[in-house]
Design an enzyme around this catalytic site. Structure first.
Site, PDB file in Angstrom:
ATOM      1  N   ASP A  53      -5.865   7.995 -13.085  1.00 50.31           N
ATOM      2  CA  ASP A  53      -5.397   7.367 -11.850  1.00 50.31           C
ATOM      3  C   ASP A  53      -5.967   8.081 -10.634  1.00 50.31           C
ATOM      4  OD1 ASP A  53      -3.262   5.540 -10.466  1.00 50.31           O
ATOM      5  OD2 ASP A  53      -2.988   7.528  -9.581  1.00 50.31           O
ATOM      6  N   TYR A  86      -7.752   9.515  -1.542  1.00 50.51           N
ATOM      7  CA  TYR A  86      -7.712  10.904  -1.991  1.00 50.51           C
ATOM      8  C   TYR A  86      -9.023  11.589  -1.596  1.00 50.51           C
ATOM      9  CZ  TYR A  86      -3.766   9.504  -5.012  1.00 50.51           C
ATOM     10  OH  TYR A  86      -2.573   9.023  -5.492  1.00 50.51           O
TER      11      TYR A  86
END
Length: 315
Positions: free
Chosen positions: A49, A54
């Site tokens: 994931d 990010y």
């Protein structure tokens, strides 16, 4: 490693999954990230994931490099959209979803992700527009299934009620022995509508590993001691939380497992949870985490732990 079906999809995901928030491309060096990804595959972890936000693409870029060369059907890949990627790029508008899926696929070096998730709910975009855009992503073959993260029960129901669009198969909430909010409404509505939970922070940012002792200095090389990762977990380092976690250790010992494994097994006791996402900077952490899959723990021990956690004063 045990596997569970993800909602109404045809995906079988490992009970323990590898996450990349604050780690790969951000707080963990490339060689260590590679060692963790290799260890994940060795342990039977097939679910990875990530999210576009990010490290503003850094995590996807690192995973794209590390997964290159592996058979595409040997892993289930999930990413997310919503977070701010630039001064003008954020949200779940049709334009953003169309732009961000292509950018994510390029960084991940794949033609299609198995699961494309709304990282949060976008109050500035009509839900119909978002769901229509996600449906087009699936029909274009760029994602197989769709999910969401941290949506309210009303927002979830509104999406369920829409006709003529792809249906969600996953929910990604924070959920742990120390944070049980999804149990009240999110899990029941999900279970009734073919939606499984993929939970983040099942170890409360590592606090439920028991590594942070009350009144003691932060362990060197730990997430809490990291300049890039530690700020996100300050709320879990309150003395009353750490003191409660100390009381959990003897209960895990009674079960014959580590506190980490006990805490992950507690999350996995919930049938609607398909997978618990863990972050790792070292392969040995993944080995311990993977040991929680398939554990059978006496429910009475879970009840003891729940009573202790329930007694922690709210911040």
């Amino acid at each position: 490693m045990k596997y569970r079906k993800l909602g109404a999809s045809d995906l079988e995901v490992s009970e323990i999954s590898l996450g990349s928030w604050l780690t790969y491309g951000v707080g963990v060096e490339l060689d260590k990230a590679r060692a963790c990804v290799d260890a994940a595959f060795d342990l039977g972890i097939n679910f990875i994931d990530t999210a576009n936000v990010y490290g503003r693409g850094a995590a996807e870029t690192v995973l794209g490099e590390l997964l290159a060369g592996r058979k595409r059907d040997s892993y289930v890949l999930a990413t997310k959209v919503f977070g701010q990627m630039s001064d003008t790029d954020q949200g779940l508008s049709a334009g953003q979803i169309a732009k961000q899926i292509d950018a994510s696929l390029q960084r991940l070096r794949v033609d299609c992700v198995d699961l494309y998730q709304c990282h949060r709910y976008d109050t500035s975009t009509p839900l119909e527009e978002t769901m229509d855009a996600l449906t087009k992503v699936v029909k274009a073959g760029k994602a197989r299934w769709i999910g969401f993260s941290e949506w309210s029960p009303d927002q979830i129901q509104s999406a369920i009620d829409l006709a003529g669009v792809e249906k969600f198969v996953s929910s990604q909430p924070q959920y742990s022995l120390l944070y049980r909010r999804p149990e009240a409404k999110v899990i029941p509505i999900s279970a009734a509508n073919g939606i499984s939970q993929i939970v983040w922070s099942p170890l409360a940012q590592g606090v439920l590993s028991g590594k942070y002792a009350p009144g003691a200095p932060l362990p060197a090389q730990s997430r809490a001691a990291s300049d890039s990762m530690g700020q996100a977990m300050q709320g879990w380092l309150r003395p009353e939380v750490l003191e409660a976690v100390e009381k959990l250790k003897p209960i895990a010992a009674k079960a014959g497992v580590s506190l980490t494994q006990f805490s992950l097994a507690w999350v996995l006791r919930e049938p609607n949870v398909a997978s618990a996402i863990v972050g790792a900077s070292r392969p040995d952490q993944l080995v311990e985490n993977a040991g929680a899959s398939g554990l059978s723990i006496d429910p009475a021990l879970f009840a003891e732990a729940e009573a202790i956690a329930a007694g922690i004063p709210r911040a």
